[in-house]
Write a protein that holds these residues in place. Structure first.
Motif, short mmCIF file in Angstrom:
data_model
loop_
_atom_site.label_atom_id
_atom_site.label_comp_id
_atom_site.label_asym_id
_atom_site.label_seq_id
_atom_site.Cartn_x
_atom_site.Cartn_y
_atom_site.Cartn_z
N GLU A 50 -14.80 11.59 -4.30
CA GLU A 50 -14.40 12.33 -5.49
C GLU A 50 -13.55 11.46 -6.42
OE1 GLU A 50 -14.20 15.74 -8.00
OE2 GLU A 50 -15.52 15.14 -6.36
N LEU A 51 -12.73 10.57 -5.83
CA LEU A 51 -11.88 9.69 -6.63
C LEU A 51 -12.68 8.71 -7.48
CD1 LEU A 51 -8.80 8.67 -4.44
CD2 LEU A 51 -8.78 9.84 -6.64
N GLU A 52 -13.90 8.43 -7.05
CA GLU A 52 -14.76 7.52 -7.82
C GLU A 52 -14.91 7.99 -9.27
OE1 GLU A 52 -18.18 5.40 -5.45
OE2 GLU A 52 -18.14 7.52 -4.87
N ARG A 53 -14.86 9.31 -9.46
CA ARG A 53 -15.04 9.86 -10.80
C ARG A 53 -13.87 9.51 -11.72
NH1 ARG A 53 -18.81 14.19 -10.87
NH2 ARG A 53 -19.62 14.72 -8.80
N SER A 54 -12.71 9.18 -11.12
CA SER A 54 -11.52 8.87 -11.92
C SER A 54 -11.36 7.38 -12.18
CB SER A 54 -10.26 9.39 -11.19
OG SER A 54 -10.35 10.77 -10.94
N MET A 55 -12.33 6.59 -11.77
CA MET A 55 -12.21 5.15 -11.90
C MET A 55 -13.07 4.63 -13.05
SD MET A 55 -12.22 3.99 -7.89
CE MET A 55 -10.92 4.59 -6.80
N VAL A 56 -12.62 3.54 -13.64
CA VAL A 56 -13.38 2.92 -14.72
C VAL A 56 -14.68 2.38 -14.15
CG1 VAL A 56 -11.32 2.35 -16.03
CG2 VAL A 56 -12.23 0.70 -14.38
N PRO A 57 -15.72 2.28 -14.96
CA PRO A 57 -17.01 1.77 -14.47
C PRO A 57 -16.86 0.42 -13.76
CG PRO A 57 -17.26 2.68 -16.67
CD PRO A 57 -15.78 2.66 -16.39
N GLY A 58 -17.43 0.33 -12.59
CA GLY A 58 -17.40 -0.92 -11.82
C GLY A 58 -16.27 -0.99 -10.82
N ALA A 59 -15.18 -0.25 -11.05
CA ALA A 59 -14.03 -0.34 -10.15
C ALA A 59 -14.34 0.23 -8.78
CB ALA A 59 -12.83 0.40 -10.76
N ALA A 197 0.84 8.37 -2.60
CA ALA A 197 1.44 8.50 -3.92
C ALA A 197 2.31 7.30 -4.29
CB ALA A 197 2.27 9.78 -4.00
N VAL A 198 2.71 6.48 -3.30
CA VAL A 198 3.58 5.34 -3.59
C VAL A 198 3.01 4.01 -3.11
CG1 VAL A 198 5.65 6.78 -3.55
CG2 VAL A 198 4.93 5.62 -1.47
N GLY A 199 1.99 4.05 -2.27
CA GLY A 199 1.36 2.82 -1.81
C GLY A 199 2.08 2.18 -0.63
N ILE A 200 1.65 0.98 -0.28
CA ILE A 200 2.23 0.25 0.84
C ILE A 200 3.63 -0.22 0.49
CG2 ILE A 200 1.99 -1.79 2.30
CD1 ILE A 200 -1.04 -1.56 1.96
N GLN A 201 4.60 0.12 1.35
CA GLN A 201 5.98 -0.28 1.17
C GLN A 201 6.35 -1.41 2.14
OE1 GLN A 201 8.03 1.67 -1.34
NE2 GLN A 201 5.83 1.81 -1.75
N LYS A 202 7.50 -2.05 1.90
CA LYS A 202 7.92 -3.15 2.77
C LYS A 202 8.00 -2.71 4.23
CE LYS A 202 10.54 -5.83 -0.65
NZ LYS A 202 11.88 -6.39 -1.02
N ALA A 203 8.48 -1.49 4.45
CA ALA A 203 8.62 -1.01 5.82
C ALA A 203 7.27 -0.89 6.53
CB ALA A 203 9.33 0.35 5.83
N ASP A 204 6.21 -0.65 5.76
CA ASP A 204 4.88 -0.51 6.36
C ASP A 204 4.40 -1.81 6.99
OD1 ASP A 204 4.50 2.23 5.63
OD2 ASP A 204 4.05 1.59 3.59
N ASN A 205 4.94 -2.92 6.53
CA ASN A 205 4.53 -4.21 7.08
C ASN A 205 4.89 -4.34 8.56
OD1 ASN A 205 3.34 -5.31 4.74
ND2 ASN A 205 5.36 -5.81 3.92
N ASP A 226 -2.09 15.05 -2.69
CA ASP A 226 -1.91 16.17 -3.62
C ASP A 226 -0.68 15.97 -4.52
OD1 ASP A 226 0.45 18.02 -2.07
OD2 ASP A 226 -0.78 16.74 -0.79
N LYS A 227 0.13 14.96 -4.23
CA LYS A 227 1.37 14.73 -4.98
C LYS A 227 1.17 13.85 -6.21
CE LYS A 227 3.91 16.87 -1.86
NZ LYS A 227 4.52 18.18 -2.16
N ALA A 228 -0.03 13.30 -6.38
CA ALA A 228 -0.27 12.38 -7.51
C ALA A 228 -1.49 12.81 -8.30
CB ALA A 228 -0.45 10.96 -6.98
N SER A 229 -1.52 12.45 -9.57
CA SER A 229 -2.69 12.73 -10.40
C SER A 229 -3.86 11.87 -9.91
CB SER A 229 -2.40 12.40 -11.86
OG SER A 229 -2.21 11.00 -12.04
N ALA A 234 -6.05 6.97 -7.94
CA ALA A 234 -7.15 6.00 -7.95
C ALA A 234 -6.62 4.58 -8.05
CB ALA A 234 -8.10 6.31 -9.12
N LYS A 235 -5.60 4.38 -8.87
CA LYS A 235 -4.99 3.06 -9.02
C LYS A 235 -4.37 2.60 -7.70
CE LYS A 235 -1.47 0.59 -11.72
NZ LYS A 235 -0.45 0.71 -12.79
#
Length: 288
Positions: A50-59, A197-205, A226-229, A234-235
């Motif tokens: 479903e997230l594919e729909r929110s991405m620019v062509p090719g991404a 919603a925040v991505g990989i953090q230093k602690a995740d390493n 559900d916490k992010a647009s 998608a980013k």
């Protein structure tokens, strides 16, 4: 297969008693998802697609969207593993602070690990939502889980809730978790949770380096989607996918975005767990 046909298939795969119980559980159960419009079904069951729909062509070509691509019938069959039935008990077993205190098990084992407040216990509670009598303690305070908690899923597999790392992690976190990951013979797959919603953090390493160092097969699960647009999510997903593709060796290429609130991605994750523990057969053509 259309909705009526799949509903009939589901009725033949799952005990009637279980179907009756699920009627009260909303989108946690496949039977309820199938009553939704087709577009909404896809968003709940296959959020990455479903997230594919929110991405620019090719991404979207950078994503591994269908490496694990089961049918709705497969997902319905997998759900039976997470629903109690006569002879199939799902329950908390015990907790352990050290590996030598862990319960003996000959079943495949999967463990869930993530930083404090990533939503780990909430996710496990969502996975077990078809068995509400299973007690998975969820706290609003980070660092609630201090021990390894073991849950037995009938004769199928054991699920382990690991302590969170980072803020308020147990002082012996590294020793406890490292010993388990390195020496547990029944460990089949590690599920590493990252806040979507925040991505990989230093602690995740910490966890990533452990999995890579011990050459463990692991999967990245993106929580709290559900916490992010959709655009922002998608980013984040594209950035995490690039990290997996370029910085890891043992991570499964496909990401699993989930929400413990809306149950988005929960059904697919259940299916993947059933598959990698040897409890669900899927045609090889569906595995990319």
């Amino acid at each position: 297969m259309g909705m009526p046909g799949l509903s009939a298939t589901l009725a033949g795969l799952v005990p009637r008693r279980a179907l009756g119980a699920r009627a009260q559980l909303g989108p946690a159960a496949v039977a309820q998802v199938l009553r939704l419009p087709e577009r909404q079904q896809k968003g709940l069951v296959f959020p990455l697609q479903e997230l594919e729909r929110s991405m620019v062509p090719g991404a979207s070509s950078k994503l591994h969207v269908r490496t694990f691509d089961p049918s709705l019938e497969d997902i319905a069959r997998a759900e039976a593993a997470f629903c109690p039935a006569p002879g199939h008990r799902i329950d908390y077993v015990s907790s352990a602070e050290r590996l030598d205190h862990a319960p003996a098990s000959s079943r495949p084992e999967v463990c869930f690990i993530g930083r404090s407040n990533v939503g780990k216990s909430s996710l496990i509670k969502a996975l077990f939502s078809l068995t509400p009598e299973v007690e998975v303690r969820v706290s609003k305070k980070p660092g609630h889980t201090k021990k390894m908690n073991f849950f037995q899923v009938g004769k199928y597999f054991t699920l382990v809730d690991m302590p969170g790392y980072g803020f308020k992690a147990p002082k012996d976190f590294v020793d406890m978790v490292e010993a388990y990951l390195k020496e547990r013979p029944t460990l089949t797959r590690t599920f590493l949770l990252v806040d979507g919603a925040v991505g990989i953090q230093k602690a995740d390493n910490i966890a990533i380096e452990m999995c890579e160092e011990f050459a463990l097969p692991y999967v990245m699960v993106l929580t709290k989607i559900d916490k992010a647009s959709k655009g922002y999510l998608a980013k984040q997903v594209l950035q995490i996918q690039e990290f997996v593709d370029t910085q890891t060796q043992g991570c499964f290429p496909q990401l699993f975005p989930v929400s413990s609130v809306t149950y988005s991605g929960i059904h697919l994750l259940r299916c993947f767990i059933a598959y990698i523990t040897g409890n669900l057969h899927i045609n090889s053509s569906q595995l990319g």
